[in-house]
Design an enzyme around this catalytic site. Structure first.
Site, mmCIF file in Angstrom:
data_model
loop_
_atom_site.group_PDB
_atom_site.id
_atom_site.type_symbol
_atom_site.label_atom_id
_atom_site.label_comp_id
_atom_site.label_asym_id
_atom_site.label_seq_id
_atom_site.Cartn_x
_atom_site.Cartn_y
_atom_site.Cartn_z
ATOM 1 N N HIS A 38 0.769 -1.251 0.000
ATOM 2 C CA HIS A 38 0.000 0.000 0.000
ATOM 3 C C HIS A 38 0.797 1.297 0.000
ATOM 4 O O HIS A 38 0.218 2.342 -0.265
ATOM 5 C CB HIS A 38 -0.970 0.005 1.189
ATOM 6 C CG HIS A 38 -1.911 -1.146 1.168
ATOM 7 N ND1 HIS A 38 -2.903 -1.290 0.216
ATOM 8 C CD2 HIS A 38 -1.990 -2.244 1.961
ATOM 9 C CE1 HIS A 38 -3.554 -2.419 0.437
ATOM 10 N NE2 HIS A 38 -3.018 -3.020 1.487
ATOM 11 N N HIS A 145 -3.310 -3.326 7.822
ATOM 12 C CA HIS A 145 -4.326 -3.661 6.813
ATOM 13 C C HIS A 145 -4.971 -2.369 6.319
ATOM 14 O O HIS A 145 -5.287 -1.493 7.120
ATOM 15 C CB HIS A 145 -5.392 -4.576 7.438
ATOM 16 C CG HIS A 145 -6.606 -4.779 6.584
ATOM 17 N ND1 HIS A 145 -6.600 -5.569 5.451
ATOM 18 C CD2 HIS A 145 -7.864 -4.286 6.688
ATOM 19 C CE1 HIS A 145 -7.815 -5.546 4.909
ATOM 20 N NE2 HIS A 145 -8.590 -4.773 5.635
#
Length: 150
Positions: A38, A145
């Site tokens: 990410h 996450h």
């Protein structure tokens, strides 16, 4: 005979320790996986429509199958880690370890196209500025996450 057992016993203990420790040696931590999947801090969002195709491949999210959706964050790692001490929210799965950024962040959403088929994964690239929601864990608490953007 006694000398032989003095050598064999420590070797046996060493082998048992290595077998027990070995599986964790090459395993990627949740925080490291979050960063790989990410974070793209060093770059401003690319205007290239090919950005997601390149990034999803080079970040190893097209191995064995095409990951359908992914988001890259174009802010500093420090700014993204700071989200773990910001507004607490409920995660999509109902867990309570998610946090929403106070300010909007530059992100790129990657979504698999209808024509995408492994091994030729293809993605639509969309650049936006939104608040991010991340699940945090560990001590100190760090993103593990990417949950959503709003």
């Amino acid at each position: 005979m006694a000398l032989k057992s003095l050598v064999v016993l420590p070797l046996l203990v060493l082998v048992l320790l290595l077998v027990r420790v070995q599986p964790s040696l090459g395993k990627e931590s949740a925080a490291a996986k979050f960063e790989r999947q990410h974070m793209d801090s060093g770059n401003s969002p690319s205007s290239s429509s090919n950005y997601c195709n390149l990034m999803m491949c080079c970040r190893k999210m097209t191995q064995g199958k095409c990951k359908p959706v992914n988001t890259f964050v174009h802010e500093s790692l420090a700014d993204v880690k700071a989200v773990c001490s910001q507004k607490k929210v409920t995660c999509k799965n109902g867990q309570t370890n998610c946090y929403q950024s106070k300010s909007t962040m530059r992100i790129t959403d990657c979504r698999e196209t209808g024509s995408s088929k492994y091994p030729n994964c293809a993605y639509k690239t969309t650049q936006v500025e939104k608040h991010i929601i991340v699940a945090c864990g560990g001590k100190p608490s760090v993103p593990v996450h990417f949950d959503a953007s709003v």
